[in-house]
Structures are given as C-alpha cells and as structure tokens.
Design a protein around this motif. Structure first.
Motif, mmCIF file in Angstrom:
data_model
loop_
_atom_site.group_PDB
_atom_site.id
_atom_site.type_symbol
_atom_site.label_atom_id
_atom_site.label_comp_id
_atom_site.label_asym_id
_atom_site.label_seq_id
_atom_site.Cartn_x
_atom_site.Cartn_y
_atom_site.Cartn_z
ATOM 1 N N LYS A 154 18.136 -10.303 -92.705
ATOM 2 C CA LYS A 154 18.588 -9.527 -93.848
ATOM 3 C C LYS A 154 17.492 -8.561 -94.284
ATOM 4 O O LYS A 154 16.302 -8.889 -94.236
ATOM 5 N N ILE A 155 17.915 -7.380 -94.716
ATOM 6 C CA ILE A 155 16.963 -6.387 -95.209
ATOM 7 C C ILE A 155 16.503 -6.803 -96.596
ATOM 8 O O ILE A 155 17.319 -7.077 -97.485
ATOM 9 N N ILE A 156 15.179 -6.832 -96.795
ATOM 10 C CA ILE A 156 14.627 -7.231 -98.095
ATOM 11 C C ILE A 156 13.819 -6.112 -98.746
ATOM 12 O O ILE A 156 13.280 -6.298 -99.832
ATOM 13 N N GLY A 157 13.719 -4.956 -98.090
ATOM 14 C CA GLY A 157 12.977 -3.854 -98.692
ATOM 15 C C GLY A 157 13.195 -2.555 -97.948
ATOM 16 O O GLY A 157 13.520 -2.546 -96.756
ATOM 17 N N ASP A 164 24.350 0.836 -95.749
ATOM 18 C CA ASP A 164 25.214 -0.067 -96.505
ATOM 19 C C ASP A 164 24.493 -1.347 -96.884
ATOM 20 O O ASP A 164 24.636 -1.835 -98.020
ATOM 21 N N GLU A 165 23.712 -1.892 -95.975
ATOM 22 C CA GLU A 165 23.004 -3.136 -96.271
ATOM 23 C C GLU A 165 21.923 -2.910 -97.327
ATOM 24 O O GLU A 165 21.675 -3.784 -98.160
ATOM 25 N N ILE A 166 21.274 -1.743 -97.289
ATOM 26 C CA ILE A 166 20.270 -1.439 -98.318
ATOM 27 C C ILE A 166 20.934 -1.356 -99.684
ATOM 28 O O ILE A 166 20.431 -1.902 -100.683
ATOM 29 N N ILE A 178 11.133 3.069 -93.695
ATOM 30 C CA ILE A 178 10.913 1.743 -93.115
ATOM 31 C C ILE A 178 11.712 0.718 -93.906
ATOM 32 O O ILE A 178 11.817 0.801 -95.132
ATOM 33 N N VAL A 179 12.280 -0.224 -93.191
ATOM 34 C CA VAL A 179 12.935 -1.369 -93.811
ATOM 35 C C VAL A 179 12.183 -2.631 -93.434
ATOM 36 O O VAL A 179 11.638 -2.746 -92.330
ATOM 37 N N GLY A 180 12.130 -3.562 -94.388
ATOM 38 C CA GLY A 180 11.578 -4.880 -94.127
ATOM 39 C C GLY A 180 12.705 -5.867 -93.905
ATOM 40 O O GLY A 180 13.717 -5.840 -94.604
ATOM 41 N N ARG A 214 11.603 1.067 -88.238
ATOM 42 C CA ARG A 214 12.125 2.310 -88.756
ATOM 43 C C ARG A 214 13.556 2.113 -89.251
ATOM 44 O O ARG A 214 14.360 1.419 -88.630
ATOM 45 N N ALA A 215 13.867 2.742 -90.375
ATOM 46 C CA ALA A 215 15.212 2.664 -90.920
ATOM 47 C C ALA A 215 16.133 3.605 -90.161
ATOM 48 O O ALA A 215 15.707 4.632 -89.630
ATOM 49 N N SER A 216 17.411 3.255 -90.107
ATOM 50 C CA SER A 216 18.411 4.098 -89.460
ATOM 51 C C SER A 216 19.623 4.215 -90.365
ATOM 52 O O SER A 216 19.754 3.515 -91.378
ATOM 53 N N ALA A 217 20.533 5.100 -89.985
ATOM 54 C CA ALA A 217 21.728 5.316 -90.794
ATOM 55 C C ALA A 217 22.586 4.061 -90.883
ATOM 56 O O ALA A 217 23.318 3.876 -91.861
#
Length: 1388
Positions: free
Chosen positions: A59-62, A14-16, A50-52, A7-10
């Motif tokens: 590292k976030i890739i999606g 910045d990384e996204i 959701i983040v991948g 799950r994505a969070s606040a």
C-alpha cells in the motif's frame, strides 16, 4: 515495517487519493499549502515524484514531488532567480542545484521513514541537487513532520521511532529559526517540536551514535530561511540556511538594481516563508583523494566481494599500481563515511594515430595542440613480428612502473592487445574498427582559459578524514574482468567498469588471435611482409593535452557521484584540457559517461569499442541559459560557420529574434534561447509554435508521457523545438539546457518534429535526450469525414519529445553492436520495439538488407499482412536510429564475430539477428530453369508489375503468360496480367491443391467460387499440374511442359512461346544467406533451427520469422511462419532485451534446455486484390497448415458462423460479382475470424479491431443477425455507433471497466431508494434492499456454471440492483471519460 520508495506513475493517482482521504487530509488544505492538490498534474509536471510503499501490504503510504520552480502563482515574474534572492538569505542557490517541494503527503506514523528515504532518494537521483526549497504562505503552518530532526545518515529505520502518544505538539513552528550551530535551539526544538525517542535495542552503537548527534549538531528535514530585512549587521551568518545566487547566477539579471528597488519589487514575498532541505543532511558527501598503498586492503576485498578478481596475484598488481612513481600515472579513490567506494586510474599521454583513423576527432582541434614524437627501440624493430612484439610487450609490462620512459613507449606501441599484459584480470579498453556515423559539419573549438576553478578538492595523503556515520552499502558496481584468453566476462550486478591496461588504450586491438597456431613458414612470410612497414613504425606521436582513464570503479549506490571523479582528475592535471575513456560495446554505459560526449566513428569503420571525451571547462563550469539577444548573432554565426545548413539556421535565429520583439507582427512565432559559458555562446535553441496541437495529440501517442489535461498545448506556445545546436565540448550540458528552457518558459513538454533535415548536433542531442513517440492507429471514416468535418491527413513526419519528469528518468545506454540481417516484418518489428523503449538508448543498431529500402514501396498488387501500412513504413522514423546497409550477406564469421557483404565490407557484431524470412525462388524447380530470361520471382512484386506493364505495349497473340504457384500472391499478379494482355493467353497453374491443407482463403466454397470466376473471364485454370520440363532458346524460356499429378503424370500439356513465367509457389531461403548460414556451421535443416527463445547453436546469433523452425526435441509442427510476424519481432526484442543489458540470469535462462515455447496469440491477417477488381480481407487466429475450416467445424466447441453473401444473385447474374462477408464467433461470444470478398473497399484497419471483441459490444450482433435486421455487415459496421469500437484506446478503457466491475466497492450503498415513491420511507419488511455487487456476480456465475439462461424476472432484479449501486456510477464515469477523451460525444 519495510518501506520501499519508487518513482510515481499515473497508475498511482487513485491510490494516493485514497490514502489521503483515509489519513484525514483535506484537499483544500493541500491546495493552500502547495498551490494545488491535483496529484495527476504533479506527477506529470514535476521533475521527480516518489511514492513510499509498505512492502508488507504493498500500500502507498506517502507521496512527494519536487519541481523546477515554486508554484507558479506564488512568483510574479515566473522566474524565482529574480525574486527569491532579494527576499531571503540565499547563497550559492541556482537553478542548477535547487528545486522546490511541490507536494508532500504521508501517513502520520510513517513520517520519519518516508521523509528520510524519499528525500534521500531524490538527492541520489539528481546528483547536482543540493537544496530543496519550500515556499509557504505565512497564513499556513508548515507540517510539523517536515521540521522533525533528520536522523543520522546511517539511519536504517529501526533505531528511530516517532512517539504516537504525543499529539499535543505545537504546530506553529514558523517563528523558529533553525540554527545547527546553536545547541540551545536544537534542544528546544527536540523538546517542543519533535518527540523522537531512542529505541531500546541491543544495538547500543546505533543509540550512542544518535545520542552523540543529538548532543552535538541537530539538523531538520526543512530549515527556515531568514529574510534579508530581518538580518542586522551584528548577526552571524547561519551555516544552515539556504543561500543566495553565486556570481554566475547574478548574471541572470541584465541590470543590477539597488536594494531598495529590489525590496520594493519583492515586497509581496513578505507574505511567504521559505524553508530549505539540505543534501548534506541526508546524503554523505564524497571525498576524493590520491590512492595510497594501504588502500589495497580495502580495494582487494571490495573487488573480490563480487568475485571479480580471480587472479591470486592481483594484490601485487594493485600494490605496484599504487606505489607507482611514474608522473604520467595517477590513481585516486573516493571515500564515503571513511569507506572506499570508488577507484580511478589514469595516465596523461595517449598515442593518437589510431584515434584519428577510427574516430572523428576533427571537431576537437585543440586536442592536437601539444604532440610529442617518440622513437621506437631499434632492437625491437630488427626482430619485428607479431608474436615477438607481443611476447616482448608481455615481459616488459610485467616489470615495475618505474622504468624509463623509452621502454614504456616501446611497450605502448608494440602491445597487440594481449590480455596478459597485467597481472590483474581487468577489461582492456582498446580502439578498434566500428561502424561510421557521418558528421555533416566540423566545429572549430577555441582553447578556453580556466577562469573558474573547480570546487572539488583532492584530499592529500596527509589530510585526515572527518568521521561520518556508516551507511549501508547497496549493490556494488562490478568490475569487468578479462581471463587469460582475453575473453570479456561481465558481472550481473554492476553496470560497468571501464578500464584499459597501463599502456595507451588506443594501441590495443580487439580481435585477438591465438598465439602459437602459426607454423614457422607462416612466421617467415609475416616477417618478410612486416619489414616493409618498419619505417612507418620508427616514430610514434603522443597527445600531451589529454588524460586517459584506464580503470574506473564505483559503488552502484553512489554512481551519481561519478562526475566528481572527472573534476578531481582535471585538478590532478591542471595542464590537460581533455579526458578520454573507452569501453567495449558489450558493456553498459555508466553515469560517468553522462558527463562526457560520445565520439562518432569515421566512415567505413567497424569496431566494437566506444570512445567518450570531455573538456575541462564543461566539467568545471556551468552554463547559463537566457533568451537570445541581437548581440548573440555573432556568437551563433561563429558556432555554426562550418555547418552545411548554416544559411537556414542563421535565418531561423534572426527570425526568432524578430518574433520575440513585441512590435514585430510575425505569423509563425518563434523564440531563441542561448547557452553561455565564460562569456561565450556555446549553444542555442530555436522554439516554434504549432498551428494545430490537437492534430499532434490525435496522431501520436503523446499522452503516454503527458496527459492532455495537465499539458495544455496552445497554438501560441512555442513548444516545438526546431534546432538545438551546441558546441561539441558542451554537448554533455544539453539536458540542463533543456531543463532551463522548460523552467523559463513554464512548458513541461518540448516536441521535435522530424519534418526537415537536421544538423548533426541537433540530431545527436535528440537521439540521446528525447524519446521517440509512436503513431496512433487512426480510425477510417466514411468519406474521410467525422461529424461532417474532414479528418486531418496523416502528418508526413514523426516526432520525439521530452518532459520535465523524463529529465531524470533513468535511461540505460546500450552500445552493443546489434546487426539485423533482413528487413522483413519481423526484423522491422524487432528494431521498432528497441527504438521505442523510452528507458533505453541503442547507439549501434545496424540493418543489412538487399532491398533498396526497408520502407516498402506503395504497390497495390502486393499482398498485405496488415502488420505495417505503407505510411507506417515510410514514416516510422527508424532511419534516424538505425544505420542501413543496402547489401547482401555472403559470409558469417562466427569466430571473429563479423559478417561480410557482397561488396567486401566487413561488419562486426556483438549480437547477430537473422530475420530474412522466406521468398519465392524458382531455383527450387530447377537451377538452370531459374537462370533463364523470362522467369520471374513473385517476391519482387514491384519488378513483376513493371514487366507486366511493358507487355501491354507489345501484344502478340502467339505469346503465353504463366502464373505458377499455390500462394495467394498469384491472384494480384493474375489481376495485373488480365488488365494488360489477352485473357486466353494467361495460364494459371496450381500445383498440389489438396483439400486437406489450408489454402488462400481457408474457405473451400469461396475458393471454388473465385476460381470459377477467373475461369469465366477466359483465363486457363489448371489445377494440380506440375512443371516437368522446359525448352529454351538463346538462354530464354520458350516452352514448358506440365503434368497432371492426379492422373499419375499420364496427362501432359505443353505451353508454347512462354513470354513470362511468374513463380509464386513454395517459399525458400535466399541462396546467399543459406550459404552464409551453412558455411558458418549453424544448424540448418530446411529451416534455421532455433530453441525456445530464438537462440541458434551460437550464443551470439538469434533468429525469428518464417526462416526458422524449432529443434526436433520439441516434436511440434508449429513454427514462426504460422504466427504474426510483427508479434514474433516484439517477442524477440522482449526476450533479448535483458541479455543486451548484461543480465546473467537471462543469459543462463536462455541456455536452459527443455524450456517451454514462447506463446503467440496475435491475429494473422491478409489483404489483397483479386481478379475482377475484388478485394479480399481475412483475419483469424493462428492455425497449422492441416487445421482446415472443415476440420475445425468437427469440434463441438467450434462456435457459430454469421454469413451474408450473394450466391443466388451470383448464379443468375451475367456479370459475375462476388459479395461475401463471414464472421466467426466462438462459444463464448468472442469474434475469432472475419472474411470479406467484395467489389467495394472495406475499412480493414477498422475491422482488425474486432478480433477478440465480444459480440455484445457490436450492438448484440448475434441477436440482430438472428432477427434479420442486418442486411449488410459492411454498412452495419460503418455506422456512427461503431466508431468508438475502432478507437485505439477502446480496449484499455474496457479493461478498466471490467476491472471496476470485477472488483466491486466494499459496500455498494444504493444511490436511490427502492420501493415507494412517496416522501416517507417505507417500513415494510417486504421491501427488498438492492443486492451487493458481489452477490450479483455470484448469481451470474452460478447461472453460467449450470449453463442456464437467466430468467427474465431475475435478470430485471439483478439489473435493478446494479443500476442503483455505487459501482454503476463508477462504470458510467469510466464510459463518460472515454467518450469525452476520445471525442465521440456527438454520435447518436
């Protein structure tokens, strides 16, 4: 590459943004495709984001998010159900099973993996979700990766790769209609759109599976939906397209319009294309069928794989169970990809007397429509005894299931919960005694006819299953075993199995007694007593309108499919209306129970089992949510006719209907929503507006769940949920009801205020679905004004909320019975920590305390440790989550796991927490002395003050009043006495005043000054005197004799006519709790002995607070009495939380020996009033009793003291007034302690914020103090510049600023040129370029390491380089954002 999704969070925002920039995305392009590029807004308002993450480099890739509706600007009516079905070919799409893609970005080379796993995770997280739609303007081309072919459902990331060399793909795929039935179209799409190749590996089976899929049936991540106007009569229906609303959803439209009108209304949608992603393309569909005997080959290894079946004969149990021909027993299994992943056993009759006695089933009237009475075998009654019945039941239960009904009934009614009834070691589900939860109303439930049949079919034994690709199975749900002794054993990997044996589970008892312990004489006594009740056992009644789940198991990975079992169970029993399941309180809840309703206990019932119920119609039918109409009033009245608050609720409903009428002018706006099922009102909600939403945000930590920027709370929006009442049968639909309200109102957050009494239905739903919100610490302003405006008073209520992204957050329900003894700060902190855990729901929290209430009364004479303010205790909202029992514990029964109060009430527990602390008990002097009239304990300060107030009315010069003790509580009592009685009649006796021990103020000169002040007032101060004797008259204290310990007892003083003796010396344990602890053989040696993680010598009993001390093996003087009590409670909750979850590793870790002690670092604070109307306030880090200030000053690293006092004025002035302010700063410049004594009140809530803060934040405090420009610390710290320091989010912003500073940008390019000011750039070699941030930090570290002062010239150079760097801009932005968000933008 290993990809994980979460799950994505606040914190990811910045990384996204960074990876979006790196991957050459355009934010403007995102806005055109999805309506917004605000990632923070999407995370806050989407149903799931959701983040991948690349597991190798983290590292976030999606990033992908799914919302309840399309982008709000795309739909004119704001309700897609009224527009999209008329423009596109949609069938069976409804708000219940359809959501919409609101954003999807990813790194190109990870597109296949990210889309596959993220979309799959979304479907698994939301079990009812079947379609994900994507409404895209025609002017925009859909991202080519969204149209790629979906890999097989068995895809594991190694047998599918994307060809990076193929960059010449045509992006314009909008004109292609995806048709899975057309091989030609599929093959064209492969060649023209998706260049996906098979990886050459040794795994030929995987490749062949993909090849067969490619040649047969091609599906895509998102498939284009056809428009209605493009469909001709000759067109065949496309099975791959999304669908239109079913009959139930068509009811959302109040009036049916003709097609021409519909096309006219939605003509603007001609500018959009609609794409759909299907659940069945990414997730296996579950098939449920009747179990067969050959399934044993799959079931036994499935259970043994997790070491859940230890009995070698368990295979015979399953064989008999599956071969069973009894029409009352059925077993079903769930298959995915031809592999069994779930199992359920059930029966269709249950004995109901125990249910009625223990659970409040009065609401479910139709449950008792069909009852059968069965006679018990007379031969069994003749030989009636607990042992004989148990043995007979055991023998009978081991026979086959095909016995006659009469014998089965005998077994059912005479089995006393023997765990050996079945060969398999599975957990029995029994109904036992449990704590009450009183219902304030009873709801009449009508019998509802089955109008809509379930779409879930049970596949018969003869049906052939279709071949599906095998998918890797993740962690399995564990089966809960019972060993031969009947003890529960839980596996760490699984969430639960709920099971009962083959007899009715309600007849079993949890508290099992060992057989064979009683002697023959005891058996005779039991036999004679049991004969009297034989007549009551001749008949047993069974419920025929209910089915009972005996055993349930499902794979963890597919737990979201649990509801399919309920649908299948009701299809197996078409004549049954209810389904029941029971589980021990020690077991965690499972997703199956989310579709059921928890049944509350009757009053004075204590059992360690929970009962859940559901109705056929609530499982097989969906509710429809709409705005209320005038015609709904009759249905609402019928729904709430038995609720005590009936008049208030119906009035609120009618006012809401009037408010919804645009012609009605009502100040307090409200709106009514109703839930319908089968044309019957099954629930309603009333929402109101809030006059001043900003006050809510300022006083409650709402922004933890929804930020103010993304949730624009408006006074015109009805976001305050006042009532949420539902038919008990449909309470399991409450979450969908809330979801629909938020979708239709376009509100992403609903708030409930606990400012009025609630009905039972609203209270129950709020506790389950809503999240309690903590209060924020408020700044104390001078004259209670901020920028010349009066600050709002504390709101006299608490709140809870739910947001769209909390709807599908996993929430762990814990039914474990946790009993807390003692309402100390430690106990309150422990309960508070559990309650405010947003991802947990504790259903069985019990607090036992002898105090009238655990919210202490507002008494100015009480010593305050600054853990909880009076307002905090009164408005903490604990009473809504905790059952409070006002009593004293007399017995702790460790064998039966229960406690007995002084009233005789037996309270069962799974875990017992003892946090009673220590109190003042005069018994420590002499037991007989403590029983005399006139002897009072300082622990109950409210009673002491009431007694002292009574003395003012009966002044007698011959009477004496004694305050005896060395605790700081003595000073407030002295203050009260000095205000009411003559000063010369007061005696302040201080025993054991040792200069080598820390006392009241931890400051020897200040203590002497205060004692001198009290003596000057006329009070008799006697230091180092102890009580050695006393006299009494008619059981009342008359005289006492004290002796000076410094003169070896040679000096004795007798105080005559003692009217009141207040004991405030050494604290000790309450007698009742001491006896309970001692008699239960818990190790007690002056204090309750605990280990490193709060554990006693009993695995189910824990303790914390001043009552405890560590076991002697640690050889330490430290104990919890030296630490912050609130921190002790938090650490206790944090330690036990994994244990409550059933984490075996945590349980084993707690039992390890020689574990390091838990560290405590919070400040220890004290505040009280002193004689002379003085206020005392002090905070410091924890110290031992012998670590006095004088001792600490001998340390070379002690630091520095900043002191401002009035010693000279005090000596000269006739009217003695002490003014003393002391701040201690360590060698690194951090504030460690503060002490204040003065006439004026100090804003102590603000001062606590200074602990651990660097003096540089206080306007260079040391420099200003040395310059002599701070005459008064109190005034200095109350100035406007200091207000931001006391903000509750100041430290978090400073941590972020420090993180930015310590992690400089890779290249700190100057923002401004250096050197010449003319327009022409300087080419001189002598011009120095600004230093990189890393070099600046390195230079500063070197000076610190050498303990040198930075030269002025070097300091200017370093500051100049920093001032012109990118990092300076980042820090300025952080500071600016803090000032704006906190509201401190007007200070000088």
């Amino acid at each position: 590459m290993v990809l994980t999704v979460r799950r994505a969070s606040a914190d990811d925002v910045d990384e996204i943004y960074n990876f979006i920039r790196e991957d050459d995305y355009s934010f403007n392009k995102l806005k055109l495709k999805y309506g917004t590029s605000n990632i923070s807004y999407l995370i806050d308002t989407s149903a799931i984001s959701i983040v991948g993450i690349d597991k190798e480099n983290q590292k976030i890739i999606g990033f992908i998010s799914v919302s309840l509706s399309p982008y709000k600007e795309y739909i004119k009516t704001k309700d897609w159900t009224k527009e999209l079905p008329y423009a596109f070919e949609l069938k069976n799409c409804s708000p219940y099973n359809t959501m919409f893609l609101s954003c999807c970005v990813y790194k190109q080379k990870y597109s296949i993996d990210f889309l596959f796993y993220s979309l799959k995770q979304i479907f698994l997280t939301i079990p009812n979700l079947k379609y994900i739609g994507y409404l895209l303007p025609k002017s925009q081309n859909i991202d080519k990766h969204l149209c790629y072919t979906v890999p097989p459902r068995s895809y594991n990331g190694t047998n599918y790769i994307y060809d990076n060399d193929n960059e010449g793909i045509n992006d314009d795929v909008d004109g292609v209609i995806r048709n899975s039935n057309s091989n030609r179209n599929s093959n064209n799409n492969i060649s023209n759109v998706n260049k996906i190749y098979l990886e050459e590996t040794s795994n030929r089976s995987s490749n062949s599976a993909i090849q067969s899929m490619s040649s047969a049936k091609q599906r895509f991540f998102f498939n284009k939906c056809r428009r209605k106007m493009e469909i001709s009569d000759d067109d065949n229906t496309d099975n791959t397209q999304t669908n239109t609303n079913n009959d139930n959803n068509n009811e959302n439209n109040d009036n049916d319009n003709d097609d021409n009108d519909n096309k006219k209304d939605v003509s603007y949608l001609n500018n959009f294309n609609f794409w759909v992603c299907f659940r069945k393309d990414l997730v296996y569909l579950m098939k449920i069928r009747k179990a067969r005997v050959e399934d044993c080959d799959d079931l036994i290894p499935m259970f043994k794989q997790k070491s859940l079946l230890d009995d070698p004969d368990s295979i015979y149990y399953f064989s008999e169970l599956l071969e069973n021909k009894d029409e009352h027993i059925n077993t079903i299994v769930a298959e995915l990809n031809n592999k069994i992943v779930g199992f359920m056993s059930m029966r269709n009759s249950i004995e109901y007397s125990a249910l009625l006695d223990k659970f409040d089933l009065d609401l479910y009237e139709t449950l008792f429509d069909d009852i059968t009475e069965v006679d018990i075998d007379e031969e069994l009654l003749k030989d009636f005894s607990s042992t004989n019945i148990s043995n007979k039941s055991k023998i009978d239960s081991q026979s086959s299931f095909g016995q006659n009904k009469k014998i089965n009934n005998n077994n059912n009614n005479n089995n006393n919960s023997n765990s050996e009834d079945d060969q398999i070691k599975v957990k029995e589900v029994s109904i036992d005694n449990m704590e009450p939860f009183s219902k304030s109303y009873s709801q009449s439930v009508e019998k509802i006819t089955d109008q809509n049949k379930s779409t879930t079919n049970i596949i018969d034994d003869n049906n052939n299953n279709k071949e599906q690709q095998q998918e890797p199975i993740d962690e399995l749900k564990s089966v809960v075993n019972i060993n031969n002794s009947g003890e529960n054993i839980k596996d760490d990997q699984g969430s639960i199995i709920i099971s009962s044996d083959n007899l009715p589970s309600t007849e079993l008892e949890t508290n099992k007694k060992e057989e064979g312990k009683e002697n023959e004489e005891e058996f005779k006594d039991d036999y004679s007593e049991s004969i009297e009740s034989i007549n009551d056992l001749k008949k047993v009644a069974y419920l025929n309108n209910v089915l009972c789940i005996n055993l349930f198991y499902i794979d963890d990975y597919y737990a979201s499919y649990s509801n399919e079992f309920l649908k299948s169970a009701f299809n197996l029993y078409p004549d049954k209306e209810y389904c029941l399941i029971s589980l021990p309180t020690m077991e965690l809840s499972i997703p199956l129970l989310d579709n059921m309703t928890k049944v509350e206990f009757r009053e004075n019932i204590n059992i360690r089992h929970s009962l859940y119920i559901c109705h056929r119609e609530s499982s097989l039918n969906q509710i429809k949510v709409r705005k209320g109409l005038d015609t709904d009033i009759d249905g609402i009245e019928k729904l709430i006719e038995n609720i005590p608050k009936y008049i208030d609720i119906i009035h609120q409903a009618k006012m809401a209907l009037l408010s919804m009428n645009s012609e009605t002018d009502i100040k307090d706006k409200s709106v009514l929503y109703v839930a319908e099922c089968l044309d019957m009102v099954v629930g309603f909600a009333i929402l109101k507006s809030c006059d001043n939403p900003n006050v809510l945000i300022e006083q409650f930590n709402i922004e933890k769940y929804c930020t103010k920027e993304n949730h624009h709370f408006d006074s015109n929006d009805e976001f305050i949920l006042s009532y949420l009442v539902m038919n008990p049968l449909y309470e399991n639909k409450a979450r969908y009801f809330l979801e629909e309200i938020m979708r239709q109102t376009e509100l992403y957050c609903l708030i409930h205020t606990f400012n009025e009494s609630m009905d039972a239905s609203t209270h129950k739903i709020l506790l389950k679905e809503f999240v309690p919100v903590k209060r924020r610490r408020q700044i104390q302003f001078v004259d209670n004004k901020r920028d010349m405006n009066k600050v709002a008073d504390h709101l006299n209520y608490n709140i809870s909320l739910i947001t769209t992204n909390l709807l599908y957050e996993p929430k762990i329900t814990i039914n474990t019975r946790i009993v807390v003894i003692g309402a100390s700060d430690t106990g309150i902190s422990f309960l508070e920590t559990l309650i405010y855990k947003s991802h947990y729901l504790f259903n069985n929290l019990i607090l036992v305390s002898e105090n009238d209430s655990y919210g202490s009364k507002k008494c100015p004479y009480a010593v305050d440790n600054m853990n909880y303010s009076v307002h905090d205790l009164e408005k903490m909202n604990i009473e809504n989550y905790v059952q409070y029992i006002n009593s004293v514990v007399n017995v702790i029964n460790r064998e039966e796991k229960n406690i007995v109060t002084e009233t005789g009430e037996v309270i069962e527990y799974d875990y017992l927490i003892i946090t009673t602390g220590l109190q003042f008990h005069p018994e420590i002097l002499d037991k007989k002395f403590s029983e005399l009239k006139g002897v009072y304990s300082g622990s109950n300060i409210e009673s002491c003050i009431e007694i002292i107030d009574s003395f003012s009315n009966e002044i007698n010069e011959d009477k004496s009043f004694v305050v005896y003790g060395n605790d700081i509580q003595a000073f407030p009592i002295l203050k009260a006495l000095m205000d009411c009685v003559p000063l010369e009649q007061i005696y302040f006796i201080i025993p054991n005043y040792d200069k080598n021990v820390r006392h009241w103020f931890d400051n020897r000169p200040l203590e002497k000054k205060v004692l001198s002040l009290i003596h000057n007032y006329g009070v008799n101060v006697l230091i180092n005197y102890q009580l050695i004797g006393f006299d009494e008259q008619i059981s009342k204290l008359s005289d006492i004799t004290i002796s000076n310990v410094e003169n070896d007892g040679n000096e004795e003083i007798t105080i005559k006519n003692v009217e009141a003796f207040f004991y405030v010396d050494k604290k000790s344990t309450n007698n009742s709790i001491f006896n309970a602890i001692n008699n239960s053989f818990l190790v007690f040696d002056g204090n309750l002995i605990i280990g490193s993680h709060f554990q006693t010598n009993d695995d189910y009993i824990f303790s914390a607070g001043s009552l405890t001390r560590y076991t002697s093996k640690y050889e330490t003087l430290w104990n919890h009495s030296y630490y912050n009590s609130k921190e002790c409670g938090k650490k206790l909750a944090k330690t036990l939380l994994p244990i409550f979850e059933g984490n075996e590793k945590a349980i084993k870790d707690i039992k390890k020996e020689n574990e390091a002690l838990i560290s405590f670092n919070d400040l220890v604070a004290t505040r009280c009033i002193l004689p002379g109307d003085l206020m005392f306030f002090h905070f410091d880090k924890p110290y031992l009793f012998n670590q006095t200030k004088a001792f600490r000053k001998t340390d070379e690293n002690y630091g520095r003291d900043l002191i401002i006092h009035n010693n000279k004025e005090f000596e000269k002035s006739e009217k003695k007034v002490i003014e003393y302010f002391h701040i201690h700063i360590d060698t690194y410049g951090f504030i460690q302690s503060l002490t204040y004594v003065g006439k004026e009140d100090l804003f102590s809530e603000n001062m606590i914020c200074l602990y651990g803060m660097h003096e540089k934040y206080l306007n260079r405090l040391i420099s200003r103090f040395d310059e002599g420009i701070i005459p008064d610390f109190k005034k200095f710290l109350n100035e406007p510049w200091a207000q931001p320091l006391f903000h509750d989010r100041f430290r978090s912003y400073m941590k972020r600023l420090r993180t930015d500073l310590m992690n400089p940008s890779p290249s700190s390019v100057p923002l401004l040129p250096l050197g010449n000011d003319n327009d022409e750039p300087s080419t001189s070699d002598s011009t120095e370029k600004p230093m990189e941030m890393k070099d600046i930090l390195d230079k500063l570290y070197n000076y610190i390491a050498k303990n040198e002062i930075v030269p002025e010239e070097e300091r200017i150079k370093l500051y100049d380089s920093f001032d012109k760097s990118i990092d300076r801009k980042k820090i300025d932005h952080t500071v600016y954002r803090y000032l704006v968000e906190s509201g401190f933008y007007n200070f000088p």
